[in-house]
Scaffold this motif. Sequence first.
Motif, PDB file in Angstrom:
ATOM      1  N   ASN A  53     -43.175 -10.859  27.876  1.00  0.00           N
ATOM      2  CA  ASN A  53     -43.842 -11.276  26.656  1.00  0.00           C
ATOM      3  C   ASN A  53     -43.207 -10.515  25.475  1.00  0.00           C
ATOM      4  O   ASN A  53     -43.164  -9.301  25.468  1.00  0.00           O
ATOM      5  CB  ASN A  53     -45.327 -10.922  26.792  1.00  0.00           C
ATOM      6  CG  ASN A  53     -46.132 -11.475  25.634  1.00  0.00           C
ATOM      7  OD1 ASN A  53     -45.627 -11.626  24.528  1.00  0.00           O
ATOM      8  ND2 ASN A  53     -47.387 -11.775  25.904  1.00  0.00           N
ATOM      9  N   THR A  54     -42.702 -11.235  24.484  1.00  0.00           N
ATOM     10  CA  THR A  54     -42.001 -10.559  23.379  1.00  0.00           C
ATOM     11  C   THR A  54     -42.944  -9.687  22.546  1.00  0.00           C
ATOM     12  O   THR A  54     -42.530  -8.688  21.967  1.00  0.00           O
ATOM     13  CB  THR A  54     -41.317 -11.574  22.438  1.00  0.00           C
ATOM     14  OG1 THR A  54     -42.272 -12.586  22.114  1.00  0.00           O
ATOM     15  CG2 THR A  54     -40.107 -12.188  23.111  1.00  0.00           C
ATOM     16  N   GLU A  55     -44.228 -10.074  22.490  1.00  0.00           N
ATOM     17  CA  GLU A  55     -45.222  -9.227  21.819  1.00  0.00           C
ATOM     18  C   GLU A  55     -45.227  -7.811  22.386  1.00  0.00           C
ATOM     19  O   GLU A  55     -45.573  -6.860  21.704  1.00  0.00           O
ATOM     20  CB  GLU A  55     -46.628  -9.791  22.042  1.00  0.00           C
ATOM     21  CG  GLU A  55     -47.080 -10.823  21.034  1.00  0.00           C
ATOM     22  CD  GLU A  55     -48.508 -11.221  21.337  1.00  0.00           C
ATOM     23  OE1 GLU A  55     -49.411 -10.413  21.049  1.00  0.00           O
ATOM     24  OE2 GLU A  55     -48.714 -12.314  21.910  1.00  0.00           O
ATOM     25  N   ASN A  56     -44.908  -7.731  23.682  1.00  0.00           N
ATOM     26  CA  ASN A  56     -44.981  -6.436  24.349  1.00  0.00           C
ATOM     27  C   ASN A  56     -43.720  -5.605  24.202  1.00  0.00           C
ATOM     28  O   ASN A  56     -43.679  -4.468  24.665  1.00  0.00           O
ATOM     29  CB  ASN A  56     -45.256  -6.633  25.842  1.00  0.00           C
ATOM     30  CG  ASN A  56     -46.730  -6.811  26.102  1.00  0.00           C
ATOM     31  OD1 ASN A  56     -47.550  -6.303  25.335  1.00  0.00           O
ATOM     32  ND2 ASN A  56     -47.068  -7.530  27.156  1.00  0.00           N
ATOM     33  N   ALA A  57     -42.706  -6.178  23.584  1.00  0.00           N
ATOM     34  CA  ALA A  57     -41.410  -5.486  23.533  1.00  0.00           C
ATOM     35  C   ALA A  57     -41.513  -4.064  22.966  1.00  0.00           C
ATOM     36  O   ALA A  57     -40.967  -3.133  23.566  1.00  0.00           O
ATOM     37  CB  ALA A  57     -40.393  -6.320  22.754  1.00  0.00           C
ATOM     38  N   PRO A  58     -42.213  -3.845  21.846  1.00  0.00           N
ATOM     39  CA  PRO A  58     -42.295  -2.461  21.334  1.00  0.00           C
ATOM     40  C   PRO A  58     -42.984  -1.530  22.321  1.00  0.00           C
ATOM     41  O   PRO A  58     -42.571  -0.373  22.491  1.00  0.00           O
ATOM     42  CB  PRO A  58     -43.142  -2.595  20.055  1.00  0.00           C
ATOM     43  CG  PRO A  58     -43.147  -4.052  19.710  1.00  0.00           C
ATOM     44  CD  PRO A  58     -42.943  -4.799  20.983  1.00  0.00           C
ATOM     45  N   LEU A  59     -44.028  -2.026  22.991  1.00  0.00           N
ATOM     46  CA  LEU A  59     -44.729  -1.204  23.976  1.00  0.00           C
ATOM     47  C   LEU A  59     -43.813  -0.857  25.131  1.00  0.00           C
ATOM     48  O   LEU A  59     -43.719   0.302  25.551  1.00  0.00           O
ATOM     49  CB  LEU A  59     -45.978  -1.932  24.495  1.00  0.00           C
ATOM     50  CG  LEU A  59     -46.721  -1.200  25.616  1.00  0.00           C
ATOM     51  CD1 LEU A  59     -47.300   0.116  25.121  1.00  0.00           C
ATOM     52  CD2 LEU A  59     -47.827  -2.076  26.207  1.00  0.00           C
ATOM     53  N   LYS A  60     -43.116  -1.873  25.637  1.00  0.00           N
ATOM     54  CA  LYS A  60     -42.231  -1.618  26.783  1.00  0.00           C
ATOM     55  C   LYS A  60     -41.144  -0.623  26.427  1.00  0.00           C
ATOM     56  O   LYS A  60     -40.798   0.242  27.238  1.00  0.00           O
ATOM     57  CB  LYS A  60     -41.608  -2.937  27.262  1.00  0.00           C
ATOM     58  CG  LYS A  60     -42.654  -3.902  27.818  1.00  0.00           C
ATOM     59  CD  LYS A  60     -42.276  -4.372  29.198  1.00  0.00           C
ATOM     60  CE  LYS A  60     -43.400  -5.234  29.770  1.00  0.00           C
ATOM     61  NZ  LYS A  60     -43.079  -5.835  31.053  1.00  0.00           N
ATOM     62  N   ALA A  61     -40.623  -0.737  25.229  1.00  0.00           N
ATOM     63  CA  ALA A  61     -39.595   0.213  24.792  1.00  0.00           C
ATOM     64  C   ALA A  61     -40.178   1.620  24.699  1.00  0.00           C
ATOM     65  O   ALA A  61     -39.557   2.597  25.143  1.00  0.00           O
ATOM     66  CB  ALA A  61     -39.026  -0.217  23.441  1.00  0.00           C
ATOM     67  N   ALA A  62     -41.376   1.713  24.146  1.00  0.00           N
ATOM     68  CA  ALA A  62     -42.010   3.033  23.994  1.00  0.00           C
ATOM     69  C   ALA A  62     -42.357   3.622  25.362  1.00  0.00           C
ATOM     70  O   ALA A  62     -42.186   4.829  25.595  1.00  0.00           O
ATOM     71  CB  ALA A  62     -43.261   2.912  23.132  1.00  0.00           C
ATOM     72  N   LEU A  63     -42.841   2.775  26.268  1.00  0.00           N
ATOM     73  CA  LEU A  63     -43.165   3.251  27.622  1.00  0.00           C
ATOM     74  C   LEU A  63     -41.909   3.771  28.309  1.00  0.00           C
ATOM     75  O   LEU A  63     -41.918   4.851  28.913  1.00  0.00           O
ATOM     76  CB  LEU A  63     -43.781   2.118  28.452  1.00  0.00           C
ATOM     77  CG  LEU A  63     -45.270   1.815  28.243  1.00  0.00           C
ATOM     78  CD1 LEU A  63     -45.657   0.496  28.914  1.00  0.00           C
ATOM     79  CD2 LEU A  63     -46.138   2.953  28.805  1.00  0.00           C
ATOM     80  N   ALA A  64     -40.833   3.006  28.198  1.00  0.00           N
ATOM     81  CA  ALA A  64     -39.584   3.409  28.851  1.00  0.00           C
ATOM     82  C   ALA A  64     -39.073   4.724  28.268  1.00  0.00           C
ATOM     83  O   ALA A  64     -38.637   5.616  29.008  1.00  0.00           O
ATOM     84  CB  ALA A  64     -38.531   2.306  28.697  1.00  0.00           C
ATOM     85  N   ALA A  65     -39.157   4.858  26.951  1.00  0.00           N
ATOM     86  CA  ALA A  65     -38.696   6.099  26.317  1.00  0.00           C
ATOM     87  C   ALA A  65     -39.560   7.274  26.764  1.00  0.00           C
ATOM     88  O   ALA A  65     -39.049   8.370  27.021  1.00  0.00           O
ATOM     89  CB  ALA A  65     -38.739   5.957  24.793  1.00  0.00           C
ATOM     90  N   SER A  66     -40.864   7.041  26.879  1.00  0.00           N
ATOM     91  CA  SER A  66     -41.749   8.148  27.253  1.00  0.00           C
ATOM     92  C   SER A  66     -41.532   8.545  28.715  1.00  0.00           C
ATOM     93  O   SER A  66     -41.635   9.722  29.058  1.00  0.00           O
ATOM     94  CB  SER A  66     -43.210   7.798  26.978  1.00  0.00           C
ATOM     95  OG  SER A  66     -43.735   6.992  27.992  1.00  0.00           O
ATOM     96  N   VAL A  67     -41.212   7.570  29.557  1.00  0.00           N
ATOM     97  CA  VAL A  67     -40.912   7.907  30.956  1.00  0.00           C
ATOM     98  C   VAL A  67     -39.749   8.897  31.007  1.00  0.00           C
ATOM     99  O   VAL A  67     -39.809   9.908  31.719  1.00  0.00           O
ATOM    100  CB  VAL A  67     -40.576   6.628  31.774  1.00  0.00           C
ATOM    101  CG1 VAL A  67     -39.897   6.983  33.094  1.00  0.00           C
ATOM    102  CG2 VAL A  67     -41.844   5.816  32.040  1.00  0.00           C
ATOM    103  N   THR A  68     -38.712   8.628  30.244  1.00  0.00           N
ATOM    104  CA  THR A  68     -37.543   9.514  30.224  1.00  0.00           C
ATOM    105  C   THR A  68     -37.912  10.902  29.700  1.00  0.00           C
ATOM    106  O   THR A  68     -37.529  11.918  30.276  1.00  0.00           O
ATOM    107  CB  THR A  68     -36.439   8.905  29.323  1.00  0.00           C
ATOM    108  OG1 THR A  68     -36.202   7.559  29.741  1.00  0.00           O
ATOM    109  CG2 THR A  68     -35.149   9.708  29.416  1.00  0.00           C
ATOM    110  N   GLU A  69     -38.664  10.922  28.616  1.00  0.00           N
ATOM    111  CA  GLU A  69     -39.054  12.211  28.024  1.00  0.00           C
ATOM    112  C   GLU A  69     -39.948  13.014  28.969  1.00  0.00           C
ATOM    113  O   GLU A  69     -39.812  14.238  29.097  1.00  0.00           O
ATOM    114  CB  GLU A  69     -39.836  11.970  26.727  1.00  0.00           C
ATOM    115  CG  GLU A  69     -38.998  11.869  25.477  1.00  0.00           C
ATOM    116  CD  GLU A  69     -39.920  11.835  24.256  1.00  0.00           C
ATOM    117  OE1 GLU A  69     -39.925  12.815  23.487  1.00  0.00           O
ATOM    118  OE2 GLU A  69     -40.655  10.833  24.101  1.00  0.00           O
ATOM    119  N   ILE A  70     -40.913  12.325  29.590  1.00  0.00           N
ATOM    120  CA  ILE A  70     -41.858  13.021  30.482  1.00  0.00           C
ATOM    121  C   ILE A  70     -41.130  13.535  31.720  1.00  0.00           C
ATOM    122  O   ILE A  70     -41.376  14.644  32.201  1.00  0.00           O
ATOM    123  CB  ILE A  70     -43.035  12.090  30.859  1.00  0.00           C
ATOM    124  CG1 ILE A  70     -43.892  11.812  29.615  1.00  0.00           C
ATOM    125  CG2 ILE A  70     -43.881  12.695  31.975  1.00  0.00           C
ATOM    126  CD1 ILE A  70     -44.888  10.680  29.768  1.00  0.00           C
TER     127      ILE A  70
END
Lengths: 301, 301
Positions: free
Chosen positions: B2-19
């Motif tokens: 879902n393209t609406e979710n794109a910012p969330l998915k990007a943020a989730l992926a970035a946070s996975v790396t950081e965590i």
Amino acid sequence: MNTENAPLKAALAASVTEIEAALDAVLPQEEGPEAPLYAAMRYAVLGGGKRMRGFLVLEGAAQFGVSRTSALRVAAAIEMLHAYSLAHDDLPAMDNDDLRRGKPTLHRAFDEATAILAGDALQAHAFAVLAHEDTHSDSAVRAELCLRLAQASGPRGMCGGQMLDMLAETSSEPATESSIGRLQLLKTGKLIEFSAEAGAILGKAPVQQRHALSAYGRELGAAFQIADDILDATASAAETGKATGKDAGAGKATLVGLLGLDRARSQAERLAEQAARHLDSFGDRADLLRMLAAYTITRRS
Amino acid sequence: MNTENAPLKAALAASVTEIEAALDAVLPQEEGPEAPLYAAMRYAVLGGGKRMRGFLVLEGAAQFGVSRTSALRVAAAIEMLHAYSLAHDDLPAMDNDDLRRGKPTLHRAFDEATAILAGDALQAHAFAVLAHEDTHSDSAVRAELCLRLAQASGPRGMCGGQMLDMLAETSSEPATESSIGRLQLLKTGKLIEFSAEAGAILGKAPVQQRHALSAYGRELGAAFQIADDILDATASAAETGKATGKDAGAGKATLVGLLGLDRARSQAERLAEQAARHLDSFGDRADLLRMLAAYTITRRS
């Protein structure tokens, strides 16, 4: 009974009663749908044990005029932490013990899943008690207590020592005085050290006095562990309330096995004397702690 | 996607790396005689998981301009706590699971004793990280974090919920919406609630905003759990990286079983909307948290 020890024995007995009451007060009551968990937690902690760690907290705190309520809550937290470690050590996957403090072990009295879970809950609850403002009005004290308990019991403390214990059972390398020393320092020493230090943290003691109590606890813990190994080799289960002769049976390396009884005994004596010497700057108030050091290596249970 | 979710998915992926990096930094390195314990701890925590709890910490903290270092340490602590609970839940005496996050469970990859011990050590280490001054310069914040984590995971939180889960399996009484609700609130809800609240504690937020985040986390957690049960009933192990169809197989009572898929779905939707509504007083900065509420109930893994 050695009459010299009479004041210590009386103080120990009184503290057992006080700590038991403190534990009863901080543990969840057996109510509600989760009651079986609370029953298991209470079974694991209440009604047994010498409460040496709790006694150390109380006597350490007494050096600095800490309120009894504060000291008893910290004593209760450390005893809960200690009880969780015993419950998990006794599990079938670990030492597979049936008897503890003269009663069936937790997983025998309940079941294995409940024993794992009650241990987990006791660990969390220990931190909840330390971090609660009822324990001390100063948050810096509470945070420091949490930090030191976590360090003493975590991967570089008690849990690390338990790992060494497990590894030693299957290792092909012979144990040395140094490897046994590290194992015992981590497995039991760190928590005993923290127990002695906790009163100084509660009392916001000067760093020198805090370090003196830590050092006392460290040497006392080492003496205590050798005495425990001597007891395992020489006492009966009826005396100690737990299985004895286990170490030799499991081929477990102890200083007794490595040095023999006599040299192990002299080493314990030396450590107990060193422990007491760390209290030289303390006054008469530390007499019970001095007596405890001497008693630790002569006890029969 | 879902393209609406794109910012969330990007943020989730970035946070996975950081965590993941934060976890790597706070976990003990595999060195020294205790290395096998550290290896097991790292195996249990690193390289897997959606890090939803950690993401909640980071996004909660972002509402109040908390330093990323502080937020990441708290995120890492909560993820370690969560990982220990999974490792213990997977044990033979508990759920006896072989697969977790697409990998062998901890006791399968190591052994049962090491899995119990590494779980214990992870719990202690979570508190050590929270209580350390690197996490926050204010000791009141550190003590509060320790208290709330202990409450969320202890006998009246996660461990209490696990007890209810175990009791439900052998109970002759039929489960009700209310009994399932209590089980899920305790077993997973309390820790998710704390994860959302932690940023407000770190940011010394006004009580109203702290409560708003708690309430958000509480409803999100409830929605998340129903979504998890729906996934268990409808998705494949390849999608979720763990065994599915387990609940029905174990005769485990879930809201899906009780209400049916459709009503369970509407309830999850209602909860997710309620969760988002608690963020009404927050600005655009809370958009990712709003998106997360919507995403929680539509995800396929």
